[in-house]
Design a protein around this motif. Structure first.
Motif, PDB file in Angstrom:
ATOM      1  N   ALA A   1      24.758  -2.550  -4.826  1.00 13.75           N
ATOM      2  CA  ALA A   1      24.321  -1.348  -4.117  1.00 13.75           C
ATOM      3  C   ALA A   1      22.808  -1.152  -4.130  1.00 13.75           C
ATOM      4  N   PRO A   2      22.101  -1.346  -5.283  1.00 12.48           N
ATOM      5  CA  PRO A   2      20.643  -1.162  -5.248  1.00 12.48           C
ATOM      6  C   PRO A   2      19.952  -2.129  -4.295  1.00 12.48           C
ATOM      7  N   ALA A   3      20.438  -3.363  -4.249  1.00 15.99           N
ATOM      8  CA  ALA A   3      19.841  -4.344  -3.340  1.00 15.99           C
ATOM      9  C   ALA A   3      20.113  -3.971  -1.889  1.00 15.99           C
ATOM     10  N   VAL A   4      21.303  -3.458  -1.608  1.00 17.11           N
ATOM     11  CA  VAL A   4      21.630  -3.018  -0.250  1.00 17.11           C
ATOM     12  C   VAL A   4      20.667  -1.917   0.187  1.00 17.11           C
ATOM     13  N   ALA A   5      20.472  -0.928  -0.686  1.00 15.02           N
ATOM     14  CA  ALA A   5      19.572   0.171  -0.353  1.00 15.02           C
ATOM     15  C   ALA A   5      18.148  -0.329  -0.100  1.00 15.02           C
ATOM     16  N   SER A   6      17.705  -1.293  -0.897  1.00 20.10           N
ATOM     17  CA  SER A   6      16.367  -1.847  -0.723  1.00 20.10           C
ATOM     18  C   SER A   6      16.247  -2.598   0.593  1.00 20.10           C
ATOM     19  N   MET A   7      17.274  -3.356   0.941  1.00 22.39           N
ATOM     20  CA  MET A   7      17.251  -4.099   2.200  1.00 22.39           C
ATOM     21  C   MET A   7      17.201  -3.151   3.399  1.00 22.39           C
ATOM     22  N   ILE A   8      17.980  -2.081   3.349  1.00 18.97           N
ATOM     23  CA  ILE A   8      17.988  -1.118   4.443  1.00 18.97           C
ATOM     24  C   ILE A   8      16.616  -0.461   4.574  1.00 18.97           C
ATOM     25  N   ALA A   9      16.048  -0.054   3.438  1.00 21.64           N
ATOM     26  CA  ALA A   9      14.731   0.596   3.467  1.00 21.64           C
ATOM     27  C   ALA A   9      13.660  -0.348   3.999  1.00 21.64           C
ATOM     28  N   LEU A  10      13.689  -1.595   3.559  1.00 27.54           N
ATOM     29  CA  LEU A  10      12.700  -2.573   4.005  1.00 27.54           C
ATOM     30  C   LEU A  10      12.798  -2.786   5.512  1.00 27.54           C
ATOM     31  N   GLY A  11      14.029  -2.965   5.999  1.00 29.96           N
ATOM     32  CA  GLY A  11      14.206  -3.156   7.435  1.00 29.96           C
ATOM     33  C   GLY A  11      13.762  -1.956   8.243  1.00 29.96           C
TER      34      GLY A  11
ATOM     35  N   ASP B   1       0.811  -1.205   0.000  1.00 32.41           N
ATOM     36  CA  ASP B   1       0.000   0.000   0.000  1.00 32.41           C
ATOM     37  C   ASP B   1       0.853   1.268   0.000  1.00 32.41           C
ATOM     38  N   LEU B   2       2.129   1.149   0.399  1.00 26.17           N
ATOM     39  CA  LEU B   2       3.009   2.311   0.545  1.00 26.17           C
ATOM     40  C   LEU B   2       3.737   2.620  -0.756  1.00 26.17           C
ATOM     41  N   ASP B   3       3.919   3.898  -1.035  1.00 30.56           N
ATOM     42  CA  ASP B   3       4.561   4.305  -2.287  1.00 30.56           C
ATOM     43  C   ASP B   3       6.003   4.760  -2.102  1.00 30.56           C
ATOM     44  N   LYS B   4       6.558   4.564  -0.919  1.00 29.45           N
ATOM     45  CA  LYS B   4       7.968   4.892  -0.686  1.00 29.45           C
ATOM     46  C   LYS B   4       8.441   4.194   0.583  1.00 29.45           C
ATOM     47  N   GLY B   5       9.763   4.040   0.676  1.00 31.74           N
ATOM     48  CA  GLY B   5      10.374   3.569   1.913  1.00 31.74           C
ATOM     49  C   GLY B   5      10.269   2.092   2.199  1.00 31.74           C
ATOM     50  N   THR B   6       9.964   1.258   1.183  1.00 29.37           N
ATOM     51  CA  THR B   6       9.826  -0.183   1.454  1.00 29.37           C
ATOM     52  C   THR B   6      10.753  -1.046   0.606  1.00 29.37           C
ATOM     53  N   GLY B   7      11.694  -0.441  -0.100  1.00 24.24           N
ATOM     54  CA  GLY B   7      12.666  -1.227  -0.852  1.00 24.24           C
ATOM     55  C   GLY B   7      12.034  -2.051  -1.950  1.00 24.24           C
ATOM     56  N   PHE B   8      12.347  -3.349  -1.943  1.00 29.68           N
ATOM     57  CA  PHE B   8      11.868  -4.258  -2.998  1.00 29.68           C
ATOM     58  C   PHE B   8      10.343  -4.246  -3.141  1.00 29.68           C
ATOM     59  N   ILE B   9       9.635  -3.984  -2.056  1.00 30.58           N
ATOM     60  CA  ILE B   9       8.174  -4.079  -2.077  1.00 30.58           C
ATOM     61  C   ILE B   9       7.545  -3.004  -2.959  1.00 30.58           C
TER      62      ILE B   9
END
Length: 296
Positions: free
Chosen positions: A247-257, A113-121
């Protein structure tokens, strides 16, 4: 019913196919790998070999189907995960429109439901919005929680450092789910008539905190004192980069966490809680985890 299942013989698609075939439905399974054909046919299904990005292939495969299960295989190596999701999402939209499929079940994620801050989601968020534009289609987004088997990624950390850790921890609320429970929900949705238009169904098996997860997994592997340690974002980023993660995957993991830590990821889930949780609890999965731990 004639039903198309994407996802080859994955953790969800295989039990979904087995359940549908056992119920007497004519199932076609989409796979990109020719070597999966024999195994698909052994389940009593028809194999359709081709790429999800190929909208013509999907259109031909969806032709005559009464229902379709759409999922997007994870791809952590892609430099732009949202573009990857959108490309397959566009292929799905074109195929559904051109084939005339009226019932679609889409595997999505909690937090979509979120449009930012969730990484891969964010990829799931985009695909939900794309599919929502389809007219006269009965569409269900299955928003699944954190898949149990992702906990297997911590086996190396446990063996090497004696801890479980991420950039969230403590009493953060994690919605967890078993593939078999997702498959059961998908089978129910695919075979149940629904009114045109999109709807959301959350699918979860258990709700736990990192501290509880560590206790349960630790007990299963003979380490009752196992702790879940909360790292800072910078500390986790450095660890992931050291492991060679792009790097893109790292950023996504950090955002998801971070979204799990803040509670943002589950806000909509809490407002639209499923009527019942799935059958498979964390303690059930812990037996599988212990077996994987011993093999590693």
């Amino acid at each position: 019913m004639k039903i198309v299942v994407t996802g080859s013989l994955g953790n969800i698609s295989q039990p979904l196919t087995q359940e549908l075939v056992a119920a007497g439905h004519a199932v076609t399974v989409v796979s990109s790998k020719t070597d999966k054909q024999a195994a698909i046919e052994a389940l009593g299904a028809t194999a359709a070999i081709g790429a999800l990005e190929d909208s013509k292939f999907l259109t031909d495969t969806f032709g005559g189907a009464e229902a379709v299960y759409c999922m997007i295989p994870p791809n952590f190596a892609t430099p732009d995960s949202r573009a990857y999701y959108r490309a397959i999402g566009s292929s799905y939209v074109q195929a559904i429109e051109r084939s005339g499929v009226q019932r679609v079940v889409h595997l999505s994620s909690w937090g979509a439901d979120l449009d930012k801050g969730t990484g891969f989601i964010l990829g799931s968020h985009d695909v939900e919005n794309m599919l929502n534009q389809l007219p006269d289609v009965a569409l269900t987004h299955l928003r699944a929680g954190y898949l149990y088997y992702n906990l297997n990624n911590y086996i190396g950390m446990i063996k090497g450092q004696g801890i479980v850790g991420s950039n969230y921890g403590g009493e953060a609320g994690i919605v967890m789910v078993a593939p078999a429970d997702i498959a059961a929900a998908a089978a129910e949705e695919l075979t149940t008539p629904a009114a045109p238009g999109p709807r959301v169904r959350y699918v979860a098996s258990d709700e736990r905190t990192p501290n509880e997860i560590a206790r349960v997994l630790g007990a299963a592997i003979g380490k009752p004192d196992l702790k879940w340690v909360a790292f800072g974002d910078a500390q986790m980023q450095a660890a992931l980069e050291q492991r060679g993660m792009p790097a893109p995957a790292v950023a996504s993991m950090i955002a998801l966490g971070s979204s799990i830590r803040s509670g943002a990821l589950r806000q909509d889930y809490d407002q639209h809680h499923p009527h019942a949780l799935g059958k498979i609890k964390l303690e059930d999965f812990a037996r599988e985890f212990a077996a994987a731990y011993q093999r590693a």
